[in-house]
Design a protein around this motif. Structure first.
Motif, PDB file in Angstrom:
ATOM      1  N   ARG A  44      -3.153 -11.013 -16.084  1.00 46.99           N
ATOM      2  CA  ARG A  44      -3.547  -9.682 -16.069  1.00 46.99           C
ATOM      3  C   ARG A  44      -4.166  -8.610 -15.861  1.00 46.99           C
ATOM      4  N   PHE A  45      -4.816  -9.264 -14.612  1.00 53.18           N
ATOM      5  CA  PHE A  45      -5.457  -8.302 -13.796  1.00 53.18           C
ATOM      6  C   PHE A  45      -4.509  -8.967 -12.029  1.00 53.18           C
ATOM      7  N   THR A  46      -4.196  -7.696 -11.371  1.00 51.67           N
ATOM      8  CA  THR A  46      -3.391  -7.786 -10.643  1.00 51.67           C
ATOM      9  C   THR A  46      -4.305  -7.353  -9.198  1.00 51.67           C
ATOM     10  N   ILE A  47      -5.037  -8.343  -7.812  1.00 52.60           N
ATOM     11  CA  ILE A  47      -5.358  -7.077  -6.501  1.00 52.60           C
ATOM     12  C   ILE A  47      -4.471  -7.125  -5.684  1.00 52.60           C
ATOM     13  N   SER A  48      -4.106  -5.563  -4.977  1.00 49.82           N
ATOM     14  CA  SER A  48      -4.120  -5.532  -3.979  1.00 49.82           C
ATOM     15  C   SER A  48      -4.478  -4.605  -2.896  1.00 49.82           C
ATOM     16  N   ARG A  49      -3.707  -4.528  -1.524  1.00 48.86           N
ATOM     17  CA  ARG A  49      -4.773  -3.531  -1.020  1.00 48.86           C
ATOM     18  C   ARG A  49      -3.430  -2.709  -0.014  1.00 48.86           C
ATOM     19  N   ASP A  50      -4.133  -2.199   0.305  1.00 49.59           N
ATOM     20  CA  ASP A  50      -3.508  -0.606   0.920  1.00 49.59           C
ATOM     21  C   ASP A  50      -4.273  -0.223   2.248  1.00 49.59           C
ATOM     22  N   ASN A  51      -3.498  -0.960   3.543  1.00 51.47           N
ATOM     23  CA  ASN A  51      -4.215  -1.305   4.743  1.00 51.47           C
ATOM     24  C   ASN A  51      -4.332   0.267   5.430  1.00 51.47           C
ATOM     25  N   ALA A  52      -3.502   1.056   5.174  1.00 43.47           N
ATOM     26  CA  ALA A  52      -3.229   2.848   5.216  1.00 43.47           C
ATOM     27  C   ALA A  52      -4.505   3.379   5.372  1.00 43.47           C
ATOM     28  N   LYS A  53      -4.770   3.507   3.809  1.00 43.48           N
ATOM     29  CA  LYS A  53      -6.022   3.595   3.429  1.00 43.48           C
ATOM     30  C   LYS A  53      -7.133   2.559   2.937  1.00 43.48           C
ATOM     31  N   ASN A  54      -7.206   1.933   3.288  1.00 47.67           N
ATOM     32  CA  ASN A  54      -8.264   0.707   3.839  1.00 47.67           C
ATOM     33  C   ASN A  54      -8.994   0.671   2.442  1.00 47.67           C
TER      34      ASN A  54
ATOM     35  N   CYS B 177     -12.028   0.453  -4.327  1.00 47.20           N
ATOM     36  CA  CYS B 177     -12.521  -0.091  -3.781  1.00 47.20           C
ATOM     37  C   CYS B 177     -12.079   0.558  -2.200  1.00 47.20           C
ATOM     38  N   ALA B 178     -13.043   1.566  -1.805  1.00 48.65           N
ATOM     39  CA  ALA B 178     -12.373   2.247  -0.500  1.00 48.65           C
ATOM     40  C   ALA B 178     -13.553   1.558   0.473  1.00 48.65           C
ATOM     41  N   ALA B 179     -12.540   1.322   1.762  1.00 47.47           N
ATOM     42  CA  ALA B 179     -13.871   0.693   2.726  1.00 47.47           C
ATOM     43  C   ALA B 179     -14.025   1.221   4.075  1.00 47.47           C
ATOM     44  N   SER B 180     -15.300   1.710   4.663  1.00 48.66           N
ATOM     45  CA  SER B 180     -15.741   2.447   6.361  1.00 48.66           C
ATOM     46  C   SER B 180     -15.223   2.230   6.752  1.00 48.66           C
ATOM     47  N   GLU B 181     -14.455   1.200   7.109  1.00 48.33           N
ATOM     48  CA  GLU B 181     -13.186   0.831   8.010  1.00 48.33           C
ATOM     49  C   GLU B 181     -12.259   0.031   7.785  1.00 48.33           C
ATOM     50  N   ASP B 182     -11.163  -0.050   8.733  1.00 47.86           N
ATOM     51  CA  ASP B 182     -10.149  -0.830   8.980  1.00 47.86           C
ATOM     52  C   ASP B 182     -10.067  -1.763   7.920  1.00 47.86           C
ATOM     53  N   ILE B 183      -9.632  -2.302   7.143  1.00 47.51           N
ATOM     54  CA  ILE B 183      -9.355  -3.199   6.412  1.00 47.51           C
ATOM     55  C   ILE B 183      -8.758  -4.417   6.948  1.00 47.51           C
ATOM     56  N   PHE B 184      -7.258  -4.152   7.627  1.00 44.84           N
ATOM     57  CA  PHE B 184      -6.722  -5.147   8.260  1.00 44.84           C
ATOM     58  C   PHE B 184      -7.519  -5.819   8.534  1.00 44.84           C
ATOM     59  N   SER B 185      -8.971  -5.695   9.842  1.00 39.59           N
ATOM     60  CA  SER B 185      -9.483  -6.489  10.772  1.00 39.59           C
ATOM     61  C   SER B 185     -10.310  -7.382   9.638  1.00 39.59           C
ATOM     62  N   LEU B 186     -10.605  -7.179   8.297  1.00 39.79           N
ATOM     63  CA  LEU B 186     -11.613  -8.484   7.722  1.00 39.79           C
ATOM     64  C   LEU B 186     -10.654  -9.414   6.845  1.00 39.79           C
ATOM     65  N   ASN B 187     -11.051 -10.286   7.059  1.00 34.15           N
ATOM     66  CA  ASN B 187     -10.974 -11.522   6.305  1.00 34.15           C
ATOM     67  C   ASN B 187     -10.104 -11.710   5.510  1.00 34.15           C
ATOM     68  N   ALA B 188     -11.120 -11.547   4.543  1.00 29.75           N
ATOM     69  CA  ALA B 188     -10.489 -11.530   2.877  1.00 29.75           C
ATOM     70  C   ALA B 188     -11.446 -10.006   1.854  1.00 29.75           C
ATOM     71  N   MET B 189     -10.724  -9.565   1.064  1.00 25.00           N
ATOM     72  CA  MET B 189     -11.127  -8.032   0.227  1.00 25.00           C
ATOM     73  C   MET B 189     -11.293  -9.180  -1.310  1.00 25.00           C
ATOM     74  N   GLY B 190     -12.413  -8.426  -2.427  1.00 28.29           N
ATOM     75  CA  GLY B 190     -12.221  -9.326  -3.827  1.00 28.29           C
ATOM     76  C   GLY B 190     -13.053  -8.393  -4.204  1.00 28.29           C
ATOM     77  N   TRP B 191     -13.047  -8.688  -6.204  1.00 25.64           N
ATOM     78  CA  TRP B 191     -13.800  -8.276  -7.047  1.00 25.64           C
ATOM     79  C   TRP B 191     -14.556  -9.084  -7.395  1.00 25.64           C
ATOM     80  N   TYR B 192     -15.319  -8.821  -8.158  1.00 25.41           N
ATOM     81  CA  TYR B 192     -16.589 -10.118  -9.010  1.00 25.41           C
ATOM     82  C   TYR B 192     -16.708  -9.025  -9.513  1.00 25.41           C
ATOM     83  N   ARG B 193     -17.736  -9.236 -11.426  1.00 23.01           N
ATOM     84  CA  ARG B 193     -17.988  -8.677 -11.869  1.00 23.01           C
ATOM     85  C   ARG B 193     -18.892  -9.604 -12.448  1.00 23.01           C
ATOM     86  N   GLN B 194     -20.025  -8.615 -13.219  1.00 22.91           N
ATOM     87  CA  GLN B 194     -21.155  -9.453 -13.694  1.00 22.91           C
ATOM     88  C   GLN B 194     -21.655  -8.870 -15.604  1.00 22.91           C
ATOM     89  N   ALA B 195     -21.247  -9.581 -16.309  1.00 23.51           N
ATOM     90  CA  ALA B 195     -21.723  -8.896 -17.872  1.00 23.51           C
ATOM     91  C   ALA B 195     -22.760  -8.500 -18.098  1.00 23.51           C
TER      92      ALA B 195
END
Length: 115
Positions: A65-75, A21-39
């Motif tokens: 089974r799942f791992t969430i991670s972030r790359d601030n350099a790539k937003n 998930c690529a963001a249009s702005e610096d994610i370092f400034s964001l409080n949180a990021m996440g994933w949801y799903r809908q079946a």
């Protein structure tokens, strides 16, 4: 904030996928990021979140089974999904929370796990 999710697809049970998930702005400034799903026929549910401080939270159904991670350099935030099960089939949505805790959503990406 605009979000662009990618990486969904068709995979056999036991396989792996990585969502991005690529963001249009610096994610370092964001409080949180996440994933949801809908079946199909179900409500949207939390999959995983990661805070600006690096704290992770997972739904019980995906722990280990799942791992969430972030790359601030790539937003970009990632969701590595291993040992996929048919019940993981859903549209996956990424979301971010701004500094004022306003939530933004990206378009979904479909994950289909065949048995």
């Amino acid at each position: 904030v605009q979000l662009q999710a990618s990486g969904g697809g068709l995979v056999q049970a036991g396989g792996s996928l990585r969502l991005s998930c690529a963001a249009s702005e610096d994610i370092f400034s964001l409080n949180a990021m996440g994933w949801y799903r809908q079946a199909p026929g179900k409500q949207r549910e939390l999959v995983a979140t990661i805070t600006s401080g690096g704290l992770n939270n997972y739904a019980d159904s995906v722990k280990g089974r799942f791992t969430i991670s972030r790359d601030n350099a790539k937003n970009t935030v990632y969701l590595q999904m291993n040992s996929l099960k048919p019940e993981d089939t859903a549209v996956y949505y990424c979301t971010v929370a701004s500094r004022t805790w306003q939530w933004y959503w990206g378009q979904g990406t479909l994950v289909t796990v065949s048995s």
